[in-house]
Design a protein around this motif. Structure first.
Motif, PDB file in Angstrom:
ATOM      1  N   LEU A 111       0.874  -1.174   0.000  1.00  0.00           N
ATOM      2  CA  LEU A 111       0.000   0.000   0.000  1.00  0.00           C
ATOM      3  C   LEU A 111       0.910   1.223   0.000  1.00  0.00           C
ATOM      4  O   LEU A 111       1.781   1.347   0.855  1.00  0.00           O
ATOM      5  N   LEU A 112       0.713   2.098  -1.002  1.00  0.00           N
ATOM      6  CA  LEU A 112       1.615   3.239  -1.182  1.00  0.00           C
ATOM      7  C   LEU A 112       0.843   4.528  -1.385  1.00  0.00           C
ATOM      8  O   LEU A 112      -0.316   4.494  -1.820  1.00  0.00           O
ATOM      9  N   THR A 113       1.494   5.648  -1.123  1.00  0.00           N
ATOM     10  CA  THR A 113       0.876   6.913  -1.502  1.00  0.00           C
ATOM     11  C   THR A 113       1.074   7.058  -3.015  1.00  0.00           C
ATOM     12  O   THR A 113       2.061   6.580  -3.566  1.00  0.00           O
ATOM     13  N   ALA A 114       0.115   7.701  -3.682  1.00  0.00           N
ATOM     14  CA  ALA A 114       0.267   7.899  -5.122  1.00  0.00           C
ATOM     15  C   ALA A 114       0.961   9.220  -5.409  1.00  0.00           C
ATOM     16  O   ALA A 114       1.078   9.641  -6.554  1.00  0.00           O
ATOM     17  N   ASN A 115       1.425   9.862  -4.351  1.00  0.00           N
ATOM     18  CA  ASN A 115       2.112  11.136  -4.465  1.00  0.00           C
ATOM     19  C   ASN A 115       3.557  10.894  -4.881  1.00  0.00           C
ATOM     20  O   ASN A 115       4.332  10.351  -4.114  1.00  0.00           O
ATOM     21  N   GLN A 116       3.887  11.307  -6.099  1.00  0.00           N
ATOM     22  CA  GLN A 116       5.200  10.986  -6.685  1.00  0.00           C
ATOM     23  C   GLN A 116       6.364  11.300  -5.736  1.00  0.00           C
ATOM     24  O   GLN A 116       7.268  10.499  -5.578  1.00  0.00           O
ATOM     25  N   GLU A 117       6.285  12.483  -5.101  1.00  0.00           N
ATOM     26  CA  GLU A 117       7.433  12.928  -4.308  1.00  0.00           C
ATOM     27  C   GLU A 117       7.680  12.043  -3.094  1.00  0.00           C
ATOM     28  O   GLU A 117       8.800  11.848  -2.680  1.00  0.00           O
ATOM     29  N   SER A 118       6.564  11.540  -2.529  1.00  0.00           N
ATOM     30  CA  SER A 118       6.770  10.870  -1.252  1.00  0.00           C
ATOM     31  C   SER A 118       6.649   9.349  -1.316  1.00  0.00           C
ATOM     32  O   SER A 118       6.468   8.707  -0.290  1.00  0.00           O
ATOM     33  N   ILE A 119       6.723   8.750  -2.531  1.00  0.00           N
ATOM     34  CA  ILE A 119       6.638   7.293  -2.607  1.00  0.00           C
ATOM     35  C   ILE A 119       7.660   6.688  -1.634  1.00  0.00           C
ATOM     36  O   ILE A 119       8.838   7.013  -1.671  1.00  0.00           O
ATOM     37  N   SER A 120       7.104   5.838  -0.781  1.00  0.00           N
ATOM     38  CA  SER A 120       7.807   5.353   0.415  1.00  0.00           C
ATOM     39  C   SER A 120       9.311   5.114   0.266  1.00  0.00           C
ATOM     40  O   SER A 120       9.767   4.374  -0.581  1.00  0.00           O
ATOM     41  N   GLN A 121      10.049   5.777   1.117  1.00  0.00           N
ATOM     42  CA  GLN A 121      11.494   5.584   1.168  1.00  0.00           C
ATOM     43  C   GLN A 121      11.837   4.161   1.577  1.00  0.00           C
ATOM     44  O   GLN A 121      12.876   3.629   1.221  1.00  0.00           O
ATOM     45  N   ARG A 122      10.904   3.543   2.315  1.00  0.00           N
ATOM     46  CA  ARG A 122      11.157   2.189   2.824  1.00  0.00           C
ATOM     47  C   ARG A 122      11.375   1.179   1.713  1.00  0.00           C
ATOM     48  O   ARG A 122      11.943   0.135   1.900  1.00  0.00           O
ATOM     49  N   LEU A 123      10.852   1.517   0.498  1.00  0.00           N
ATOM     50  CA  LEU A 123      11.015   0.588  -0.623  1.00  0.00           C
ATOM     51  C   LEU A 123      12.485   0.398  -0.953  1.00  0.00           C
ATOM     52  O   LEU A 123      12.885  -0.654  -1.419  1.00  0.00           O
ATOM     53  N   SER A 124      13.274   1.430  -0.720  1.00  0.00           N
ATOM     54  CA  SER A 124      14.691   1.344  -1.057  1.00  0.00           C
ATOM     55  C   SER A 124      15.336   0.141  -0.376  1.00  0.00           C
ATOM     56  O   SER A 124      16.131  -0.573  -0.980  1.00  0.00           O
ATOM     57  N   SER A 125      14.954  -0.084   0.873  1.00  0.00           N
ATOM     58  CA  SER A 125      15.576  -1.181   1.607  1.00  0.00           C
ATOM     59  C   SER A 125      15.171  -2.534   1.029  1.00  0.00           C
ATOM     60  O   SER A 125      15.905  -3.508   1.123  1.00  0.00           O
ATOM     61  N   PRO A 160      16.619  -0.151  -6.547  1.00  0.00           N
ATOM     62  CA  PRO A 160      15.379   0.502  -6.103  1.00  0.00           C
ATOM     63  C   PRO A 160      14.859   1.524  -7.110  1.00  0.00           C
ATOM     64  O   PRO A 160      13.676   1.736  -7.231  1.00  0.00           O
ATOM     65  N   GLU A 161      15.780   2.147  -7.845  1.00  0.00           N
ATOM     66  CA  GLU A 161      15.372   3.179  -8.796  1.00  0.00           C
ATOM     67  C   GLU A 161      14.476   2.624  -9.898  1.00  0.00           C
ATOM     68  O   GLU A 161      13.570   3.284 -10.379  1.00  0.00           O
ATOM     69  N   LYS A 162      14.737   1.382 -10.296  1.00  0.00           N
ATOM     70  CA  LYS A 162      13.975   0.760 -11.379  1.00  0.00           C
ATOM     71  C   LYS A 162      12.506   0.618 -10.963  1.00  0.00           C
ATOM     72  O   LYS A 162      11.596   0.909 -11.723  1.00  0.00           O
ATOM     73  N   PHE A 163      12.304   0.192  -9.722  1.00  0.00           N
ATOM     74  CA  PHE A 163      10.941   0.015  -9.208  1.00  0.00           C
ATOM     75  C   PHE A 163      10.250   1.368  -9.055  1.00  0.00           C
ATOM     76  O   PHE A 163       9.101   1.547  -9.434  1.00  0.00           O
ATOM     77  N   ARG A 164      11.008   2.322  -8.531  1.00  0.00           N
ATOM     78  CA  ARG A 164      10.446   3.660  -8.328  1.00  0.00           C
ATOM     79  C   ARG A 164      10.028   4.279  -9.671  1.00  0.00           C
ATOM     80  O   ARG A 164       8.967   4.875  -9.799  1.00  0.00           O
ATOM     81  N   ARG A 165      10.886   4.089 -10.698  1.00  0.00           N
ATOM     82  CA  ARG A 165      10.574   4.628 -12.025  1.00  0.00           C
ATOM     83  C   ARG A 165       9.328   3.948 -12.606  1.00  0.00           C
ATOM     84  O   ARG A 165       8.449   4.591 -13.164  1.00  0.00           O
ATOM     85  N   ALA A 166       9.268   2.621 -12.438  1.00  0.00           N
ATOM     86  CA  ALA A 166       8.111   1.873 -12.956  1.00  0.00           C
ATOM     87  C   ALA A 166       6.828   2.373 -12.295  1.00  0.00           C
ATOM     88  O   ALA A 166       5.799   2.558 -12.954  1.00  0.00           O
ATOM     89  N   LEU A 167       6.898   2.624 -10.972  1.00  0.00           N
ATOM     90  CA  LEU A 167       5.727   3.126 -10.243  1.00  0.00           C
ATOM     91  C   LEU A 167       5.326   4.517 -10.726  1.00  0.00           C
ATOM     92  O   LEU A 167       4.159   4.776 -11.001  1.00  0.00           O
ATOM     93  N   ASN A 168       6.315   5.382 -10.861  1.00  0.00           N
ATOM     94  CA  ASN A 168       6.024   6.756 -11.286  1.00  0.00           C
ATOM     95  C   ASN A 168       5.428   6.794 -12.687  1.00  0.00           C
ATOM     96  O   ASN A 168       4.453   7.498 -12.923  1.00  0.00           O
TER      97      ASN A 168
END
Ligand SMILES: C=C1C[C@]23C[C@H]1CC[C@H]2[C@@]12CCC[C@@](C)(C(=O)O1)[C@H]2[C@@H]3C(=O)O
Ligand SMILES: O=C(O)CCC(=O)C(=O)O
Ligand SMILES: [Fe+2]
Length: 338
Positions: free
Chosen positions: A110-124, A130-138
């Motif tokens: 469960l994530l916020t759909a707010n681009q700026e604040s997509i959970s930092q916890r995902l990095s871990s 992690p960037e690949k997942f973040r880009r795919a989400l954005n």
């Protein structure tokens, strides 16, 4: 011989499914590339609060890229996934849904759909990339949000509302309280032994926001409910999106559009992966019927903000009728005082 459910099944809800699954072929189909669809769209929101969209402009590449990242995440060992938990307010959740005792045969992010604040916890969790997942989400969220706004503008046109942005502006607002969810329903082989039963993946509910945009990996399980209490199985579709009217949109149309009750049944054979964008307004926004739809009629609901509604919805059980607390008692029901 009496077949006893395994312990894993015991805690979760089993429901009797008398008939074999027959897919409902009458789901309204909206072609987003055709402006005339606005009339069909309004009709679908009045009748079902649910429809399917094609020619939506979301690149298949974005969809498949995010799906493959989701599959990669859900195949990690539980101990790794749990590092991204608990899901309150955002993160990894397993079987438990919300904070009030609901459970299902599902794990999710469960994530916020707010681009700026997509959970930092995902990095871990995505240690390697992690960037690949973040880009795919954005990429996915931006494209789906744009489509949701087009749908809301088409809706406003269909409702003959002068300002076609009244609804879409709420999702476009920087403060928009929109949510994104990746759900994974593992196959549930034990269930095959219990012939006429199904396991609940995600229990029946309505979505509290304005609009939800759902897609899945071509796996069945999603059902919508009709007013008579019957359930219709939605035929899965890999490249289309399914749209739900949320409670807030029901209120903003003063009950003209229906927020659809839906649920997911687990599949005995195939894993279901779904992704849902829940478009919501800013927390301080007043949720009230649009004046142009009222024409002298009374509001069916008392006035409230999205913050108040969300707080109330999140402290209720999944299956509760969350709007009930916000309904106004019609003046004609109140007996004159003698
Ligand atoms: C029992 C629950 C679980 C809730 C809150 C409350 C009632 C409605 C559920 C949903 C349904 C739509 C997505 C979600 C994210 C939402 O906004 O409302 C869900 C949330 C959660 O999964 O936490
Ligand atoms: O996973 C799905 O297909 C639907 C789940 C759902 O209704 C929700 O997360 O609100
Ligand atoms: Fe839902």
């Amino acid at each position: 011989m009496v077949l006893l459910p395994k312990p894993a099944l015991e805690q979760l809800s089993l429901i009797r499914n008398i008939k074999p699954t027959t897919f409902f072929s009458g789901i309204p189909l909206i072609d987003l590339s055709n402006p005339d669809s606005k009339h069909l769209l309004v009709k679908a929101c009045e009748e079902f609060g649910f429809f399917k969209v094609v020619n939506h402009g979301v690149p298949l590449e974005f969809i498949l890229k995010l799906e493959s990242e989701a599959v990669k995440f859900f195949s990690l060992p539980l101990s790794e996934k749990e590092k991204a938990g608990p899901p309150n307010p955002f993160g990894y959740g397993n079987k438990s849904i919300g904070q009030n005792g609901d459970v299902g045969w599902v794990e999710y992010l469960l994530l916020t759909a707010n681009q700026e604040s997509i959970s930092q916890r995902l990095s871990s969790v995505f240690g390697d990339n992690p960037e690949k997942f973040r880009r795919a989400l954005n990429d996915y969220i931006s494209a789906v949000k744009k489509m949701a706004c087009e749908i809301l503008e088409m809706m406003a046109d269909g409702l003959k509302i002068q300002n076609r942005n009244v609804l879409s502006k709420l999702l476009k607002d920087e403060q928009s309280d929109s949510v994104f969810r990746l759900n994974h329903y593992p196959p549930c082989p034990e269930i095959q032994a219990l012939k006429d039963h199904n396991m609940i993946g995600f229990g029946e509910h309505t979505d509290p926001q304005i609009i939800s945009v759902l897609r899945s990996n071509n796996t069945s399980g999603l059902q919508i409910s009709l007013n008579d209490g019957s359930w219709l199985s939605v035929p899965p579709d890999l490249s289309s999106f399914f749209i739900n009217v949320g409670d807030s949109l029901q209120v903003m149309t003063n009950g003209l559009f229906k927020s659809v009750r839906h649920r997911v049944l687990a599949n005995s054979m195939k894993a279901r992966v779904s992704m849902i964008y829940f478009g919501g307004p800013p927390l301080g926004e007043k949720i009230a019927p649009l004046p142009s739809l009222m024409r002298g009629k009374e509001s069916l609901y008392r006035e409230f903000t999205w913050f108040e509604y969300k707080r109330s919805a999140y402290s209720s059980r999944l299956a509760d009728n969350k709007l009930l607390l916000f309904e106004r008692i019609p003046a004609s029901y109140i007996l004159p005082q003698k």
